[in-house]
Motif scaffolding. Structure first.
Motif, mmCIF file in Angstrom:
data_model
loop_
_atom_site.group_PDB
_atom_site.id
_atom_site.type_symbol
_atom_site.label_atom_id
_atom_site.label_comp_id
_atom_site.label_asym_id
_atom_site.label_seq_id
_atom_site.Cartn_x
_atom_site.Cartn_y
_atom_site.Cartn_z
ATOM 1 N N ASN A 56 -12.272 47.379 -2.187
ATOM 2 C CA ASN A 56 -11.190 48.355 -2.258
ATOM 3 C C ASN A 56 -11.433 49.282 -3.443
ATOM 4 O O ASN A 56 -11.372 48.851 -4.586
ATOM 5 N N LEU A 57 -11.702 50.554 -3.135
ATOM 6 C CA LEU A 57 -12.010 51.522 -4.178
ATOM 7 C C LEU A 57 -11.023 52.684 -4.134
ATOM 8 O O LEU A 57 -10.671 53.178 -3.050
ATOM 9 N N GLY A 58 -10.581 53.109 -5.296
ATOM 10 C CA GLY A 58 -9.729 54.274 -5.394
ATOM 11 C C GLY A 58 -10.570 55.526 -5.306
ATOM 12 O O GLY A 58 -11.698 55.578 -5.810
ATOM 13 N N ILE A 59 -10.023 56.545 -4.647
ATOM 14 C CA ILE A 59 -10.667 57.857 -4.575
ATOM 15 C C ILE A 59 -9.973 58.716 -5.624
ATOM 16 O O ILE A 59 -8.782 59.004 -5.511
ATOM 17 N N CYS A 60 -10.710 59.099 -6.660
ATOM 18 C CA CYS A 60 -10.135 59.863 -7.769
ATOM 19 C C CYS A 60 -10.834 61.209 -7.916
ATOM 20 O O CYS A 60 -12.023 61.336 -7.637
ATOM 21 N N LEU A 61 -10.079 62.184 -8.384
ATOM 22 C CA LEU A 61 -10.667 63.484 -8.710
ATOM 23 C C LEU A 61 -11.504 63.328 -9.963
ATOM 24 O O LEU A 61 -11.077 62.681 -10.929
ATOM 25 N N ASN A 65 -9.118 62.381 -12.939
ATOM 26 C CA ASN A 65 -8.977 60.961 -12.623
ATOM 27 C C ASN A 65 -7.737 60.659 -11.789
ATOM 28 O O ASN A 65 -7.341 59.503 -11.658
ATOM 29 N N ALA A 66 -7.104 61.678 -11.220
ATOM 30 C CA ALA A 66 -5.925 61.470 -10.378
ATOM 31 C C ALA A 66 -6.340 60.793 -9.078
ATOM 32 O O ALA A 66 -7.314 61.196 -8.435
ATOM 33 N N LEU A 67 -5.597 59.775 -8.681
ATOM 34 C CA LEU A 67 -5.853 59.059 -7.437
ATOM 35 C C LEU A 67 -5.361 59.906 -6.266
ATOM 36 O O LEU A 67 -4.219 60.373 -6.269
ATOM 37 N N ILE A 68 -6.226 60.104 -5.264
ATOM 38 C CA ILE A 68 -5.821 60.852 -4.079
ATOM 39 C C ILE A 68 -5.897 60.000 -2.811
ATOM 40 O O ILE A 68 -5.520 60.453 -1.731
ATOM 41 N N GLY A 69 -6.381 58.757 -2.937
ATOM 42 C CA GLY A 69 -6.477 57.869 -1.790
ATOM 43 C C GLY A 69 -7.279 56.633 -2.132
ATOM 44 O O GLY A 69 -7.546 56.355 -3.303
#
Length: 177
Positions: A56-61, A65-69
Motif C-alpha cells: 500500500n503506497l501513497g501517491i504524493c505530489l 508531498n500532498a497525498l492525492i491517492g
C-alpha cells in the motif's frame, strides 16, 4: 509530478473527504460505497495498513508531498507469484493528467522486479472506459468478464478482468510509456 511513499496513519485525513464524494468512489472498492463516518474510514484504513500480503503506497505530489491517492498490490501470493493491482486517485484535479499511467508503471515494475511476481491482475468496471483504456495502454490484456459483478446506483454492470505477465512486461519495455 508524483512519487510513491509508504502509506502511513497520518495519510488518513484526505480519505474523509474523498470517500464521501460519490463521483470519486464510483468505480472503487465496494467497501467505499458504505463508509461515510470518520470512524468507519479509520477502521478500514488501520486494517489496510496491517495487511501483510499487500503493498500500500501513497501517491504524493513531488513538490508539496500532498497525498492525492493510493495504489499498490493486494492479495500477493508468494506461492503463485501473483498479486492484484489497484489504484485510487481521490483528488479529481489529477484525473486524466497521466498520473494513473505513471503510477501503474511504477507499481507493476515493483511487483515484477522487487516482489518477484509473475502475474499481476486487476478488475475494472466495464463502464470505466478511461480505466480500461489506461490499463490496455499499460500492457494489461483482457482475460475475462465477471458478469453483473458490480452494482452502483442500483444498476448492475460487468467487471473486466485484465492481467499482465512478467515476460510480456519485459518484452514491451518502456515502449508503451
Amino acid at each position: 509530478m508524483v512519487k510513491l511513499v509508504p502509506l502511513q496513519q497520518e495519510h488518513v485525513a484526505p480519505f474523509y473527504h474523498w470517500l464521501c464524494d460519490p463521483e470519486v468512489i464510483e468505480y472503487s472498492l465496494s467497501a467505499f460505497q458504505v463508509m461515510k463516518t470518520p470512524q468507519q474510514i479509520d477502521h478500514w484504513f488501520a486494517a489496510t495498513l496491517q495487511q501483510e500480503n499487500s503493498l500500500n503506497l501513497g501517491i504524493c505530489l513531488e513538490e508539496t508531498n500532498a497525498l492525492i491517492g493510493y495504489a499498490g498490490l493486494s492479495g500477493i501470493s508468494t506461492t503463485n507469484h501473483s498479486g492484484e493491482y489497484f489504484i485510487f486517485i481521490g483528488e479529481k484535479a489529477f484525473w486524466g493528467k497521466g498520473v494513473g499511467t505513471a503510477v501503474t508503471k511504477q507499481i507493476v515494475d515493483i511487483g515484477f522486479a522487487s516482489r518477484q511476481l509473475n502475474r499481476i491482475m486487476l478488475t475494472v468496471s466495464e463502464s470505466n472506459t478511461g480505466g480500461l483504456k489506461a490499463y490496455a495502454k499499460a500492457g494489461f490484456i483482457v482475460e475475462g468478464r465477471l458478469r453483473q459483478a458490480c452494482c452502483r446506483q442500483g444498476v448492475f454492470h460487468d467487471k473486466i478482468v485484465m492481467s499482465v505477465l512478467k515476460a510480456e512486461w519485459q518484452q514491451q519495455g518502456t515502449e508503451v510509456w
